[in-house]
Write an enzyme that holds these catalytic residues in place. Structure first.
Site, PDB file in Angstrom:
ATOM      1  N   TYR A 284       0.844  -1.201   0.000  1.00 30.44           N
ATOM      2  CA  TYR A 284       0.000   0.000   0.000  1.00 30.44           C
ATOM      3  C   TYR A 284       0.883   1.257   0.000  1.00 30.44           C
ATOM      4  O   TYR A 284       0.529   2.282  -0.562  1.00 30.44           O
ATOM      5  CB  TYR A 284      -0.990  -0.011   1.171  1.00 30.44           C
ATOM      6  CG  TYR A 284      -2.184   0.899   0.966  1.00 30.44           C
ATOM      7  CD1 TYR A 284      -3.084   0.675  -0.075  1.00 30.44           C
ATOM      8  CD2 TYR A 284      -2.415   1.988   1.812  1.00 30.44           C
ATOM      9  CE1 TYR A 284      -4.175   1.504  -0.271  1.00 30.44           C
ATOM     10  CE2 TYR A 284      -3.507   2.817   1.625  1.00 30.44           C
ATOM     11  CZ  TYR A 284      -4.381   2.573   0.582  1.00 30.44           C
ATOM     12  OH  TYR A 284      -5.463   3.394   0.385  1.00 30.44           O
TER      13      TYR A 284
ATOM     14  N   LYS B 271      -3.333   8.648   2.535  1.00 32.51           N
ATOM     15  CA  LYS B 271      -4.582   8.480   3.302  1.00 32.51           C
ATOM     16  C   LYS B 271      -4.449   9.106   4.692  1.00 32.51           C
ATOM     17  O   LYS B 271      -5.439   9.643   5.224  1.00 32.51           O
ATOM     18  CB  LYS B 271      -4.973   7.001   3.407  1.00 32.51           C
ATOM     19  CG  LYS B 271      -5.438   6.375   2.097  1.00 32.51           C
ATOM     20  CD  LYS B 271      -6.645   7.064   1.482  1.00 32.51           C
ATOM     21  CE  LYS B 271      -7.308   6.219   0.401  1.00 32.51           C
ATOM     22  NZ  LYS B 271      -8.331   6.988  -0.344  1.00 32.51           N
TER      23      LYS B 271
HETATM   24  P1  NAD Z   1     -12.657   2.917  -8.258  1.00 32.81           P
HETATM   25  O1  NAD Z   1     -11.543   2.618  -9.198  1.00 32.81           O
HETATM   26  O2  NAD Z   1     -13.986   2.424  -8.612  1.00 32.81           O
HETATM   27  O3  NAD Z   1     -12.728   4.483  -7.969  1.00 32.81           O
HETATM   28  C1  NAD Z   1     -11.601   5.319  -7.980  1.00 32.81           C
HETATM   29  C2  NAD Z   1     -12.018   6.559  -8.730  1.00 32.81           C
HETATM   30  O4  NAD Z   1     -10.980   7.550  -8.679  1.00 32.81           O
HETATM   31  C3  NAD Z   1     -12.300   6.277 -10.220  1.00 32.81           C
HETATM   32  O5  NAD Z   1     -13.630   6.634 -10.517  1.00 32.81           O
HETATM   33  C4  NAD Z   1     -11.331   7.209 -10.939  1.00 32.81           C
HETATM   34  O6  NAD Z   1     -11.861   7.754 -12.129  1.00 32.81           O
HETATM   35  C5  NAD Z   1     -11.122   8.284  -9.876  1.00 32.81           C
HETATM   36  N1  NAD Z   1      -9.935   9.101 -10.152  1.00 32.81           N
HETATM   37  C6  NAD Z   1      -8.622   8.739 -10.149  1.00 32.81           C
HETATM   38  N2  NAD Z   1      -7.849   9.781 -10.540  1.00 32.81           N
HETATM   39  C7  NAD Z   1      -8.692  10.834 -10.770  1.00 32.81           C
HETATM   40  C8  NAD Z   1      -8.504  12.170 -11.215  1.00 32.81           C
HETATM   41  N3  NAD Z   1      -7.290  12.669 -11.524  1.00 32.81           N
HETATM   42  N4  NAD Z   1      -9.605  12.970 -11.331  1.00 32.81           N
HETATM   43  C9  NAD Z   1     -10.836  12.493 -11.051  1.00 32.81           C
HETATM   44  N5  NAD Z   1     -11.078  11.237 -10.637  1.00 32.81           N
HETATM   45  C10 NAD Z   1     -10.014  10.413 -10.507  1.00 32.81           C
HETATM   46  O7  NAD Z   1     -12.179   2.301  -6.834  1.00 32.81           O
HETATM   47  P2  NAD Z   1     -12.807   2.432  -5.373  1.00 32.81           P
HETATM   48  O8  NAD Z   1     -12.200   1.303  -4.616  1.00 32.81           O
HETATM   49  O9  NAD Z   1     -14.257   2.586  -5.439  1.00 32.81           O
HETATM   50  O10 NAD Z   1     -12.131   3.760  -4.806  1.00 32.81           O
HETATM   51  C11 NAD Z   1     -12.864   4.859  -4.301  1.00 32.81           C
HETATM   52  C12 NAD Z   1     -12.200   5.371  -3.033  1.00 32.81           C
HETATM   53  O11 NAD Z   1     -12.328   4.397  -2.013  1.00 32.81           O
HETATM   54  C13 NAD Z   1     -10.702   5.672  -3.168  1.00 32.81           C
HETATM   55  O12 NAD Z   1     -10.385   6.845  -2.433  1.00 32.81           O
HETATM   56  C14 NAD Z   1     -10.080   4.474  -2.484  1.00 32.81           C
HETATM   57  O13 NAD Z   1      -8.808   4.780  -1.986  1.00 32.81           O
HETATM   58  C15 NAD Z   1     -11.083   4.241  -1.379  1.00 32.81           C
HETATM   59  N6  NAD Z   1     -11.043   2.935  -0.713  1.00 32.81           N
HETATM   60  C16 NAD Z   1     -11.092   1.792  -1.451  1.00 32.81           C
HETATM   61  C17 NAD Z   1     -11.061   0.552  -0.807  1.00 32.81           C
HETATM   62  C18 NAD Z   1     -11.091  -0.735  -1.593  1.00 32.81           C
HETATM   63  O14 NAD Z   1     -10.679  -1.772  -1.051  1.00 32.81           O
HETATM   64  N7  NAD Z   1     -11.595  -0.754  -2.815  1.00 32.81           N
HETATM   65  C19 NAD Z   1     -10.996   0.496   0.593  1.00 32.81           C
HETATM   66  C20 NAD Z   1     -10.960   1.691   1.325  1.00 32.81           C
HETATM   67  C21 NAD Z   1     -10.979   2.906   0.655  1.00 32.81           C
HETATM   68  O1  0WE Z   2      -7.106   2.828  -1.769  1.00 30.83           O
HETATM   69  C1  0WE Z   2      -7.156   1.770  -2.363  1.00 30.83           C
HETATM   70  C2  0WE Z   2      -6.804   1.712  -3.830  1.00 30.83           C
HETATM   71  C3  0WE Z   2      -5.668   2.649  -4.121  1.00 30.83           C
HETATM   72  C4  0WE Z   2      -5.076   2.643  -5.496  1.00 30.83           C
HETATM   73  C5  0WE Z   2      -5.059   1.553  -6.347  1.00 30.83           C
HETATM   74  C6  0WE Z   2      -4.418   1.671  -7.583  1.00 30.83           C
HETATM   75  C7  0WE Z   2      -4.304   0.509  -8.532  1.00 30.83           C
HETATM   76  C8  0WE Z   2      -4.092   0.952  -9.967  1.00 30.83           C
HETATM   77  C9  0WE Z   2      -4.447   3.807  -5.874  1.00 30.83           C
HETATM   78  N1  0WE Z   2      -3.815   3.923  -7.056  1.00 30.83           N
HETATM   79  C10 0WE Z   2      -3.801   2.883  -7.910  1.00 30.83           C
HETATM   80  N2  0WE Z   2      -3.116   3.035  -9.084  1.00 30.83           N
HETATM   81  C11 0WE Z   2      -3.165   2.132 -10.083  1.00 30.83           C
HETATM   82  O2  0WE Z   2      -2.475   2.282 -11.110  1.00 30.83           O
HETATM   83  N3  0WE Z   2      -7.490   0.647  -1.657  1.00 30.83           N
HETATM   84  C12 0WE Z   2      -7.742   0.749  -0.244  1.00 30.83           C
HETATM   85  C13 0WE Z   2      -7.520  -0.714  -2.262  1.00 30.83           C
HETATM   86  C14 0WE Z   2      -6.167  -1.308  -2.056  1.00 30.83           C
HETATM   87  O3  0WE Z   2      -5.147  -1.027  -2.900  1.00 30.83           O
HETATM   88  C15 0WE Z   2      -4.019  -1.687  -2.423  1.00 30.83           C
HETATM   89  C16 0WE Z   2      -4.334  -2.389  -1.256  1.00 30.83           C
HETATM   90  C17 0WE Z   2      -5.721  -2.156  -1.006  1.00 30.83           C
HETATM   91  C18 0WE Z   2      -6.502  -2.659   0.134  1.00 30.83           C
HETATM   92  C19 0WE Z   2      -2.720  -1.691  -2.921  1.00 30.83           C
HETATM   93  C20 0WE Z   2      -1.736  -2.442  -2.258  1.00 30.83           C
HETATM   94  C21 0WE Z   2      -2.053  -3.133  -1.092  1.00 30.83           C
HETATM   95  C22 0WE Z   2      -3.355  -3.120  -0.587  1.00 30.83           C
END
Ligand code: NAD
Ligand code: 0WE
Length: 261
Positions: free
Chosen positions: A155, A162
């Site tokens: 991460y 974050k």
């Molecule tokens: P997702 O890929 O569906 O959403 C990520 C979004 O970020 C996408 O819609 C993408 O278009 C947008 N984005 C990235 N760069 C951008 C930019 N320059 N301008 C505008 N938009 C931009 O994935 P998700 O998991 O739904 O992520 C949403 C949020 O939840 C993120 O902040 C992620 O860190 C957080 N989150 C995810 C998880 C997980 O396990 N999936 C857990 C905790 C928190």
């Molecule tokens: O916040 C996230 C996703 C963050 C994320 C993921 C990507 C993958 C593709 C941010 N940037 C990128 N850039 C890319 O090119 N999470 C909480 C989901 C997540 O992502 C991980 C995790 C977990 C959980 C990445 C490494 C280890 C654990």
């Protein structure tokens, strides 16, 4: 219908698996009117049918890496809504090379800058741009992850970003409190979304999560959505600057129970 008469802007809905999609569904169910922003034209194909299903035809391009794009997007929004009641920031990004390998070895100045810019500063930037249009009793919400508080493999710099986002939530709450605008974050457990799809060993992370979490499972975007709807509603009028965990209790357990107890 606890969001009746609320107008909420949703960012970060890339496809039906996005956490923002679970949030949008819950908010629509509770009576909110919704508008959406998308990163670029490629995102429209998946977003448009979902927005349509949720009764919204307000789709606005907003790339948060650009001040100009943010400014233009609120000029666009103003054509539909004179004022509104809050937004959901569901955006996070670090370059892929930052999220695979040992933290010290892979982290670069440029990777650090991009991760913090897109994942944390953008929340401040959107709050700044939205402020003149926000009604009394508005609520802002962002999505964070446990990696802000505790280290885990890969991460990496996203954990630092974050941590910044969580401090951002508290400072925005202090800044906007006098306008009766609340600012909160949900720390979600791991969910298989687009952003998680490229992550090495993500399936193993999901199973380890289920083993340690008191509820013995992972969470869904719908469960995150329900808490998001609550936090943006007037039922949460006394909550601001807070990080609420929606993770099946994972962060509260240091070790899993097993068959022997
Ligand atoms: P997702 O890929 O569906 O959403 C990520 C979004 O970020 C996408 O819609 C993408 O278009 C947008 N984005 C990235 N760069 C951008 C930019 N320059 N301008 C505008 N938009 C931009 O994935 P998700 O998991 O739904 O992520 C949403 C949020 O939840 C993120 O902040 C992620 O860190 C957080 N989150 C995810 C998880 C997980 O396990 N999936 C857990 C905790 C928190
Ligand atoms: O916040 C996230 C996703 C963050 C994320 C993921 C990507 C993958 C593709 C941010 N940037 C990128 N850039 C890319 O090119 N999470 C909480 C989901 C997540 O992502 C991980 C995790 C977990 C959980 C990445 C490494 C280890 C654990």
């Amino acid at each position: 219908m606890f969001l009746k008469d609320k107008k909420i802007l949703i960012t970060g809905l890339a496809n039906k698996y996005s956490i923002a999609a679970g949030i949008a569904h819950a908010m629509h169910r509770e009576g909110a009117s919704l508008a959406f922003t998308y990163q670029n034209e490629r995102m429209l194909k998946n977003l448009a049918p979902i927005a349509n299903e949720l009764g919204s035809s307000i789709l606005i391009e907003c790339d948060v890496s650009s001040d100009d794009s943010i400014k233009k997007s609120f000029t666009q929004l103003k054509k539909h809504w004179d004022t509104f009641d809050g937004f959901v920031h569901s955006i996070g990004f670090a370059p892929a090379d930052q999220l695979l390998g040992d933290f010290v070895d892979v982290t670069t100045r440029e990777g650090f800058k991009i991760a913090h810019d897109i994942s944390s500063y953008s929340f401040t930037a959107l709050a700044k741009a939205a402020k003149p249009m926000l009604n009394d009793s508005s609520a802002l919400l962002t999505l964070t992850y446990l990696g802000a508080m505790q280290s885990l493999p890969n991460y990496n710099v996203m954990g630092l970003a974050k941590a910044s986002l969580e401090a951002n939530t508290r400072f925005l709450a202090a800044s906007l409190g006098s306008d009766n605008i609340r600012v909160n974050a949900i720390s979600a457990g791991p969910i298989k979304t687009l952003a998680a799809s490229g992550v090495k060993n993500f399936r193993k992370m999901l199973s380890q999560h289920s083993e340690r979490a008191p509820l013995g499972r992972t969470v869904t975007s719908e469960e995150v959505g329900n808490v998001a709807a609550f936090l943006c509603s007037d039922y949460a009028s006394g909550i601001t600057g807070e990080i609420t965990y929606v993770d099946a209790g994972f962060n509260t357990a240091a070790m899993p129970l097993n068959d022997k107890g």
